[in-house]
Design an enzyme around this catalytic site. Structure first.
Site, PDB file in Angstrom:
ATOM      1  NE  ARG A   1      -3.701   0.005   2.389  1.00  0.00           N
ATOM      2  CZ  ARG A   1      -4.935  -0.174   1.955  1.00  0.00           C
ATOM      3  NH1 ARG A   1      -5.350  -1.389   1.648  1.00  0.00           N
ATOM      4  NH2 ARG A   1      -5.761   0.835   1.828  1.00  0.00           N
TER       5      ARG A   1
ATOM      6  CG  HIS B   1      -6.342   8.649 -38.032  1.00  0.00           C
ATOM      7  ND1 HIS B   1      -6.987   9.349 -39.031  1.00  0.00           N
ATOM      8  CD2 HIS B   1      -6.840   7.392 -38.074  1.00  0.00           C
ATOM      9  CE1 HIS B   1      -7.858   8.539 -39.626  1.00  0.00           C
ATOM     10  NE2 HIS B   1      -7.777   7.355 -39.062  1.00  0.00           N
TER      11      HIS B   1
END
Ligand code: M6R
Length: 639
Positions: A27, A531
């Site tokens: 954590r 693109h």
């Protein structure tokens, strides 16, 4: 973010707390600290760096034995990871120690007020402000719980706070708002933790603490009240896994163990949610992209999710589904969108949870908001769910952590049963999330009458075959991918391309690589190349391409092969992930990694596995810590 442990009992608290911190280190791991209270009074030690640094310090100079204590492992928000900024923070002339997970948003104003009263601060943290305020109240009241009650209404933001005081041995007072806290109930001893991993080796009986509650824990009692002091009832639950499930068990890393557990994670997520025949769907699959029925009849059972009994209205009344999630969970959501739109014919939007509520989205009672979160504590996702509820939307949580805040605050929950995921990079939770989404999509399609029953059975059978197929990928491809990763250890950039459900997997492949190997990686929809991104291709550029099955869509397959040709013509080195038997891809790829046959919409459950192995192998080849990558924490409990 930040792991918190508390122990009140008869044993020596320091060793119990250090073991709990080791299980919570995922954590946060930039510093750690511990405070204990016993006959000697209060003792405290904290160190910057990983938990090992604190261990070493305690081994050199142990704290006096004491039966009550608190511990913290930090992911820095305010102030660098130094010894001073590590928790616990002291107040009341060193007699009070406090640890904190979250962010106290109004800490600046509170700090100025305290400083003008002559309080001197030892750290740059927001947390020390809470310690100072509670310390000041303690001096007035002589009681930790009363001090908490006086101070908490003044704190804004997110906090889990735990405190001990030298004058009240045997007592830990804790409080939570927007950050997680769970109690572990023992025999003559009790525990507190950010999650059950903190104490699961001692007890599997747990109680999740609600929003804005205060808990006072002694060896013999647990008292829960709201901030005003009214008693709060809480239901204990049994943790469904044991401590061994959260151990490395001989694997070189938690990530390696968790990838190996993927077959089980999928099987466990399906268990009890399919009724009727358990058939083999291997390669039965089914005609066009999106799963028109084909193949033989009579296979497969029907999806039945017991947790959703009585919740048909969520799916039948909805005009639209919005899925909110972050990171890897958001890519699982994108895969789910294809399945839900195909089988349930309902519009689905996938929203990054942190963007969702800030743009005033159009949602209401006929919107079903589905959240996906491994931890069930991700603050961005939690806030999106709360926002959705305020707007009257119905909510369904897909979550891997029992008793977490997001499922507690949702109308319904489906738990993924992946077991504890410790490595920061999400792997087995991802495949379990996709599995749960497939179940929801099949369930919704059946309820809304949009899913042809034969297709439903075939897809269900194919889903039940996924655990074996993942095991096949792991057995057949791990060595070759590892070798490939070794060759590529000096690569500076890797691109990932996919179309249709291969697109979210390209995004996930890139995220895995970035987060644990620190290599620039980007995922693109293959059709987007022309693109702009094709300008990135230069000789030798490695590109992973997820190739859709030609059996499901010759058109999609041909388009992706043509994209491969375009990048290869510009010098890209192509690693294709393609299904067994797809020979058409061979002349166009430098390497081909094979996955077993499944249905079009279930392919992500297989194509992601080689990408996870690749990221792990590359990070390992670079000598990095795959479980605890820099700057990250497992559970992002701040916004
Ligand atoms: O616990 P959650 O599933 O809500 O976490 C969401 C993300 O923070 C998480 O998936 C993150 O992207 C992982 N580190 C990715 O491997």
């Amino acid at each position: 973010m930040c792991g918190i442990v508390g122990y009140a009992g008869a044993r020596d608290s320091a060793s119990i707390i250090m073991a709990g911190l080791a299980r919570l280190e995922y954590r946060g791991y930039d510093s750690a600290g511990i405070a204990t209270v016993g006959e000697h009074g209060l003792a405290m030690r904290k160190k910057s760096g990983k938990l090992a640094a604190l261990h070493e310090s305690l081994a050199d100079a142990p704290l006096p034995a004491a039966p009550t204590g608190i511990g913290h492992t930090r992911w820095a928000t305010h102030g660098a990871p130094t010894d001073e900024n590590a928790h616990p923070h002291l107040a009341d002339s060193g007699r009070l120690a406090l640890i904190h997970n979250g962010i106290i948003e109004n800490y600046g104003e509170l700090r100025r007020e305290l400083e003008s009263d002559g309080v001197a601060f030892a750290s740059e943290t927001d947390s020390e402000v809470a310690a100072a305020l509670i310390g000041r109240e303690y001096e007035r009241t002589g009681d930790l719980e009363q001090a908490f009650r006086a101070v908490l209404p003044r704190l804004e933001g997110a906090f889990t706070l735990l405190a001990v005081h030298a004058n009240q041995p045997g007592i830990i007072v804790a409080a939570r708002r927007n950050s997680p806290l769970v109690i572990g109930l023992g025999d003559g001893e009790n525990y507190l933790g950010s999650d059950v991993a903190a104490f699961v080796e001692h007890t599997r009986r747990a109680v999740a603490i609600g929003q804005d509650n205060i808990v006072t824990v002694t060896p013999a009692s647990v008292t829960i009240t709201d901030f005003a002091g009214t008693a709060v009832a809480a239901e204990p639950f049994d943790v469904s896994w044991d401590a061994a499930a959260a151990d490395k068990g001989g694997w070189p890393s938690f990530m390696a163990k968790e990838v190996a557990e993927e077959p089980e994670a999928v099987a466990n997520t399906l268990r009890g949610r399919v009724r009727g025949e358990v058939g083999s769907g291997v390669g039965r699959g089914v005609g066009a992209v999106g799963g028109g029925a084909g193949g033989g009849g009579g296979v497969g059972g029907e999806v039945h999710i017991p947790e959703l009994d009585g919740h048909d209205d969520l799916f039948v009344d909805a005009e639209r589904i919005v899925i909110v999630a972050c990171g890897t969970a958001s890519y699982a959501a994108l895969v789910g969108k294809y399945a839900l739109e195909n089988w349930a014919r309902i519009p689905v939007d996938v929203e990054l949870a942190h963007e969702f509520r800030y743009r005033d989205p159009i949602i209401g009672p006929r919107t079903l908001v589905v959240s996906i979160s491994q931890s069930g504590e991700t603050m961005d996702t939690l806030m999106a769910v709360r926002f959705a509820r305020e707007k009257g939307a119905r909510t369904l949580a897909i979550c891997n952590t029992q008793g977490a805040t997001i499922p507690r605050e949702s109308d319904a929950v489906i738990y993924t049963h992946a077991g504890p995921e410790v490595a920061v990079a999400s792997t087995k939770a991802f495949v379990a999330q996709i599995t749960a989404l497939m179940l929801v999509a099949l369930h919704t399609g059946r309820l809304r009458g949009t899913l042809d029953p034969q297709t439903g059975r075939l897809e269900t059978a194919a889903l039940q075959d996924i655990p074996d197929h993942i095991a096949t990928v792991l057995a057949q491809e791990t060595d070759r991918i590892t070798e490939l990763a070794h060759w590529m250890a000096d690569t500076r950039s890797v691109l990932f391309l996919g179309r249709h459900v291969g697109y979210p997997i390209a995004l996930e492949g890139a995220l895995k690589l970035k987060e644990i190997s620190y290599i620039h990686a980007e995922g693109f929809a293959a059709g987007e190349l022309k693109h702009g991104p094709i300008a990135l291709i230069e000789p030798g550029q490695p590109v992973f391409v997820i190739v859709p099955s030609p059996r499901h869509s010759a058109l999609l397959h041909a388009k992706v092969v043509s994209n491969i040709q375009e990048i290869r013509a510009r010098g890209a080195r192509v690693i294709a992930i393609a299904e067994e038997g797809d020979a058409a891809v061979l002349p166009h790829a430098d390497e081909v990694i094979r996955i077993p046959l499944t249905t079009a919409l279930l392919e992500p459950l297989l194509t992601v596995v080689p990408l996870q192995i690749f990221a792990m192998a590359l990070a390992t080849a670079k000598g990095l810590d795959v479980d605890q990558p820099r700057n990250l924490a497992k559970s992002v409990t701040v916004e």
